[in-house]
Design a protein around this motif. Sequence first.
Motif, short mmCIF file in Angstrom:
data_model
loop_
_atom_site.label_atom_id
_atom_site.label_comp_id
_atom_site.label_asym_id
_atom_site.label_seq_id
_atom_site.Cartn_x
_atom_site.Cartn_y
_atom_site.Cartn_z
N LEU A 125 0.81 -1.23 0.00
CA LEU A 125 0.00 0.00 0.00
C LEU A 125 0.84 1.28 0.00
CD1 LEU A 125 -2.71 -1.07 2.60
CD2 LEU A 125 -3.04 -0.78 0.14
N ASP A 126 2.14 1.17 -0.18
CA ASP A 126 2.98 2.37 -0.11
C ASP A 126 2.52 3.46 -1.09
OD1 ASP A 126 4.82 1.68 1.95
OD2 ASP A 126 5.80 0.29 0.57
N GLU A 127 2.13 3.04 -2.28
CA GLU A 127 1.80 4.04 -3.31
C GLU A 127 0.48 4.76 -3.04
OE1 GLU A 127 -0.45 1.23 -6.64
OE2 GLU A 127 1.68 1.65 -6.86
N VAL A 128 -0.37 4.21 -2.18
CA VAL A 128 -1.65 4.88 -1.88
C VAL A 128 -1.73 5.29 -0.41
CG1 VAL A 128 -2.90 3.66 -3.71
CG2 VAL A 128 -2.85 2.68 -1.41
N ALA A 129 -0.62 5.28 0.29
CA ALA A 129 -0.63 5.57 1.73
C ALA A 129 -1.20 6.95 2.04
CB ALA A 129 0.78 5.45 2.31
N GLY A 130 -1.02 7.93 1.14
CA GLY A 130 -1.49 9.28 1.39
C GLY A 130 -2.86 9.58 0.85
N ARG A 131 -3.56 8.59 0.32
CA ARG A 131 -4.89 8.82 -0.26
C ARG A 131 -5.99 8.49 0.74
NH1 ARG A 131 -5.33 6.06 -6.01
NH2 ARG A 131 -7.33 7.18 -5.89
N LEU A 132 -7.10 9.21 0.62
CA LEU A 132 -8.25 8.96 1.49
C LEU A 132 -8.80 7.57 1.22
CD1 LEU A 132 -10.19 12.35 1.26
CD2 LEU A 132 -8.60 11.61 3.05
N VAL A 133 -9.12 6.85 2.26
CA VAL A 133 -9.66 5.50 2.10
C VAL A 133 -10.97 5.52 1.32
CG1 VAL A 133 -10.78 3.63 3.39
CG2 VAL A 133 -8.52 4.43 4.08
N GLY A 134 -11.79 6.53 1.55
CA GLY A 134 -13.11 6.59 0.92
C GLY A 134 -13.08 6.70 -0.59
N VAL A 135 -11.95 7.12 -1.18
CA VAL A 135 -11.90 7.25 -2.65
C VAL A 135 -11.18 6.07 -3.29
CG1 VAL A 135 -11.94 9.75 -2.46
CG2 VAL A 135 -9.74 8.58 -2.68
N LEU A 136 -10.70 5.14 -2.49
CA LEU A 136 -9.98 3.99 -3.04
C LEU A 136 -10.94 2.93 -3.55
CD1 LEU A 136 -7.18 3.46 -0.35
CD2 LEU A 136 -6.96 4.56 -2.58
N SER A 137 -10.46 2.08 -4.43
CA SER A 137 -11.25 0.95 -4.91
C SER A 137 -11.49 -0.04 -3.77
CB SER A 137 -10.51 0.23 -6.05
OG SER A 137 -9.33 -0.40 -5.54
N GLY A 138 -12.45 -0.93 -3.99
CA GLY A 138 -12.75 -1.94 -2.98
C GLY A 138 -11.56 -2.83 -2.69
N GLY A 139 -10.76 -3.13 -3.72
CA GLY A 139 -9.60 -3.97 -3.51
C GLY A 139 -8.57 -3.32 -2.60
N TYR A 140 -8.29 -2.03 -2.84
CA TYR A 140 -7.34 -1.32 -1.97
C TYR A 140 -7.90 -1.19 -0.55
CZ TYR A 140 -3.78 0.09 -5.36
OH TYR A 140 -2.74 0.10 -6.25
N GLN A 141 -9.21 -0.96 -0.43
CA GLN A 141 -9.79 -0.86 0.91
C GLN A 141 -9.64 -2.17 1.66
OE1 GLN A 141 -13.81 0.61 0.82
NE2 GLN A 141 -13.24 2.55 -0.12
N ARG A 142 -9.82 -3.28 0.98
CA ARG A 142 -9.66 -4.58 1.65
C ARG A 142 -8.20 -4.81 2.05
NH1 ARG A 142 -13.80 -7.62 2.45
NH2 ARG A 142 -15.74 -7.21 1.32
N ARG A 143 -7.27 -4.40 1.22
CA ARG A 143 -5.87 -4.53 1.59
C ARG A 143 -5.53 -3.63 2.78
NH1 ARG A 143 -3.44 -3.89 -4.28
NH2 ARG A 143 -1.45 -3.50 -3.24
N ALA A 144 -6.14 -2.45 2.83
CA ALA A 144 -5.93 -1.57 3.99
C ALA A 144 -6.52 -2.20 5.25
CB ALA A 144 -6.54 -0.20 3.74
#
Length: 323
Positions: A125-144
């Motif tokens: 998740l390093d590349e999306v660490a600074g992004r709001l969770v609410g705007v991420l795809s479902g896959g990234y949210q599950r990884r978070a």
Amino acid sequence: MPDPAAELRDLAFSYRRRPVLDGIDLVLARGETVALLGPNGAGKTSLMRLLAGRLVPGRGRVRVTGGDPGREAGVRRAIAWVPQEIALYPRLTVRENLEVFSRLMGLPRGAREPAVVRALARAGLDEVAGRLVGVLSGGYQRRANIAVALLGEPALVLLDEPTQGVDQAARAAIHAVLERLPEAGAAVLIATHDFAEAERLADRVLVLQDGSLRLDGRLADLLAGLRAGPPEHEVALSEAAAPDAAAALRQAGFLPASPLTWRAGSTVAGGRDGAALLAHFRRHGVPVREIRVREPGLDGLYRDVTAGDRPRHPALKPAEMPA
């Protein structure tokens, strides 16, 4: 043999006087991944909640790293619970979520930043660490969601349908994360309805039905036993079978796996090959789109076990099968 990560003995649990689980004996070893299969209502989520210390058994005992998760907060901190629902703050970034949860977990101040950095890397998740969770795809949210669970370096990781509702690319990315979890010595228990997921990730397979463990076996042994026998035949239909077509399919040894897919093992009528089956079905009005011949998989074993039949292989000892 090293101490197990988790152990259940003669476990029973009821909800509103209705038995949910009864007589469960289970040991989860450190460094192994176990797939938990079973129909809806079989008790999978209750079993995982008991392991997490979120429910109290009516009988028997639960031990994780030697302690009782229902009574000991220190034991619960050694358990990572990843539910189906996304349990994150959507208006915080991924990193901010991890920082918040590291404090809620009670990690010492000096351990929080290294834990956050480590969890971001382990979940990719390093590349999306600074992004709001609410705007991420479902896959990234599950990884978070998984990354939060890894902050405390758990001894036991419990995942309930970890790839539900994500696309194939996200599913592959989540699998890559889960495949690495046992490397740190954690026991991983994954409740899933996805047989391909179980075959990819699991060292061992459990089937839970009607509150009892119907199967507990090493995946490699189970598949080797299955594949020593005849191949499976699968019929793909262009539309759902009408009553006469369904009767022809059943007469040929096929059973429905879905409205448009019927499967048979070694009982295909008359030993017909694919071309003969195709001609036979077309004469009887079966809307066949394709006939496939494939190696038996975990889905076939699951159908055998949940139907109450003995599997078509010698991999299980009698004690591992239901009476």
